[in-house]
Write an enzyme that holds these catalytic residues in place. Sequence first.
Site, PDB file in Angstrom:
ATOM      1  N   SER A 292     -29.267 -38.802 -16.075  1.00 45.94           N
ATOM      2  CA  SER A 292     -30.384 -38.786 -17.026  1.00 45.94           C
ATOM      3  C   SER A 292     -31.181 -37.494 -17.006  1.00 45.94           C
ATOM      4  CB  SER A 292     -31.321 -39.963 -16.742  1.00 45.94           C
ATOM      5  OG  SER A 292     -30.687 -41.191 -17.055  1.00 45.94           O
TER       6      SER A 292
ATOM      7  N   GLU B 206       0.796  -1.227   0.000  1.00 43.14           N
ATOM      8  CA  GLU B 206       0.000   0.000   0.000  1.00 43.14           C
ATOM      9  C   GLU B 206       0.834   1.287   0.000  1.00 43.14           C
ATOM     10  OE1 GLU B 206      -3.098   0.236  -0.442  1.00 43.14           O
ATOM     11  OE2 GLU B 206      -3.819  -1.807  -0.144  1.00 43.14           O
TER      12      GLU B 206
END
Length: 805
Positions: free
Chosen positions: A413, A114
């Site tokens: 399925s 920072e």
Amino acid sequence: MPNDPAAGRHHSGVVSSEPVEQRKRKRYPRIRRAGILVGLAALVIILGMAVLWEFCGVRGCPDVDMLRGYMPDQASVVVDRNGEEISKLFVTRRVVVPVDSMPEHLLNAFVAIEDRRFWDHGGVDWRRVLGALAANVRAGGIEEGSSTITMQLARNVFPEQLPASQRTITRKLGESRVAREIEKRYSKRDIMELYLNQIYFGSGAYGIEAAAEEYFGKSAAQLDLAESALLAALPRAPSRLNPRANESAALEGRSLVLRRMAAQGHITEEERAAAADGELELREGSVESEDEAPYFVEAVRRQLEADLGTAIYTQGYTIHTTLDLEVQRAAEEELEQALQGIESGRHGGFPHRTFASIRGDTTRDRAESPGYLQGALVLMDPNTGDVIALIGGRDFDDSQFNRATQAKRQPGSAFKPFVYAAALSAGYPASHRLLDQPLRYMLDNNTAWEPRNYDGTFRGPVTMRQALTQSRNVPTVRLANEVGLSRVLGTAEQFGLGRMQSNPAVVLGTSEVTPIQLTAAYSAFATLGSRAEPRFVTRVEDTGGGVVWSQQPNTRRVIDPGVAFIATSMMQDVVSRGTGTGVRAAGFSGPAAGKTGTTQDAADVWFVGFTPTMVGTIWVGFDRRQRILRGATGGEIAAPIWGRIMRRIGAESGGWSPPAGVEQRTVDEMGSVVSAGCAPQGATYTEYFIGGTSASGNCYPSAYAWDDSLGYSDEDWRYEPADFDTADGWWERLRQRVLGDDANVRRAGDPAARDSVPRTTDPAVAPVLPASRPDTGRPPPLGEPVRRDPPPPPPPDTTGLTGDG
């Protein structure tokens, strides 16, 4: 005296100077005035900037003495579609910890990423300001920032005087002015303490202590180097870098911080490498909460945090969602009762530890994935996409992983309706006949794939409707190859299931999807053609009732209404007489359609069902794939859960009506259209057809010519007539009708008898192909040619895969 030099110089100067000065006075008056104006303007700008600096713009300078007492504003309230409160979104309770209790590598991590000159500047890093200015000029936009830790602290705790959303010179000057004031009144370590106790780290965590507890379940004093680096990266983009939502991005942020720390001399290269290679071990579950519908609320929080930022925790918003709490409660009760029933042995011996025994085990490693049976559920309005209920797991406190929105599993399925929708779109009618008999599929790598039905039997010729109703695997594979695998995959993608890997087994549901994806895809059947995008929030209001955020329904047409209607009609048969009859057994009698799904070795069981006003998905399984219990199916376990929920919430509504362009014909049990001069075989029923696709001109059923090009040999033909469902004599009537006198000779289990019948490709003697498919004089190919560059991977073993239902 012409020879006098002085006189000459004087004479020369007098004669030439006068016209020059006159010319100057005439030539430059406007330049002088412009210079004066520029000077005055500069003076005004300087004075203005001085005023802005002194008074922090028009809003005035905040009182920096208030820093230690700053707390976020009121929480936001999350309400359901009827206005009932579900939860509150608020800042995690802040625990202020002294900077002296924090490890030095934690402080160094924040300085490295920072503000590398934090310990040296006076609140504003002028060197960084000039560097950022140059970078932004070169980039032609905002490429690099110049905010110091002190400036970030200023705008975080004084958002009204220094609004972060306003990227103006006024705000920047005010920020700098306040930062300078802070530096005058607090030491560097005090500023670091204030900063780390105030900033936001995502997931509702304000301050380093709350963040350490939220993500790692420990105090900030106990954070190691790797954990400190990960947390130091978060404040720049708390939502995007959230390690629970985006682990890869969080790890990239951690690596960046570690590289900066090494480059600036805070750690050695060896320490960097060790921390970068360390495994990410997050706390299992967030701060415990007793809110209702926690998985739904978490999905809402993540969406709005990404759009509105931290304001959702501090501005007292009212968040209007799509959830119906009454439906949610009913769904939770029914799903949990069903899961407890499975664990108690209601469906057979349960070979795993139960939820209660694992949750009560205080010695277990909570860092590992829960080992108990899980369930997920999504209920959605298919017309708007509104998510009415959502369950992402059995215990949110134990595992925040949302299985409804994040878990990708094979649907089995439950994928088949998209195969049949592709066929209907291509002009194949629901009465189209398919062969349910052994099939060997030769792949490019010279290996064979032999799909099998769930029950291990074969039923001979079946219609498309019968194949889907009974969830037959082999006819589905044959149909996909007739239609074309690319068309099937294109249809699935159009329904919103994404791109899938092209291999033969994908039509049996081997490509992974999430429950909410499958729910949205099925909404297109429920609405007869339009898919709805799932929606969690309708609008967000501020304390004055003003709308600050809203979202409208998002739907789009993905399939022809007639195709959707016929596919839905076929899935109504699944519920009424097929693998989904558990819905009716559970007591739901309203119009309903759906499809079951069971994956290999009964590891995942599904049911996706719908009415005209509700579409819902049920999934049951383990986080780590394993068999639930022997013989578990979607029809036996998942379908009844859906039926019981629908019965409780009163989801009955009118059914579906045939849209324009859909015709009705009477057909017999072999799929042949009944017409004059054509006696029906067996029972008759009404079938639906897209205009122009009903069979005509041939009332006799068709059979496939025996052809070695189909990819099987004598050894591959292993089924007996006893394998078929012959209780009603249907198969025997078909054999007599097609083969006549040869019917008693050509038996499936007698190779010698088969060989006594000449094989031929002569159209005069070859059996007739189905009337619904172009007559090519030979059976349809088993599929499209497989591309050789690159070769597709072999399909997974599908022995016993799907078709459960």
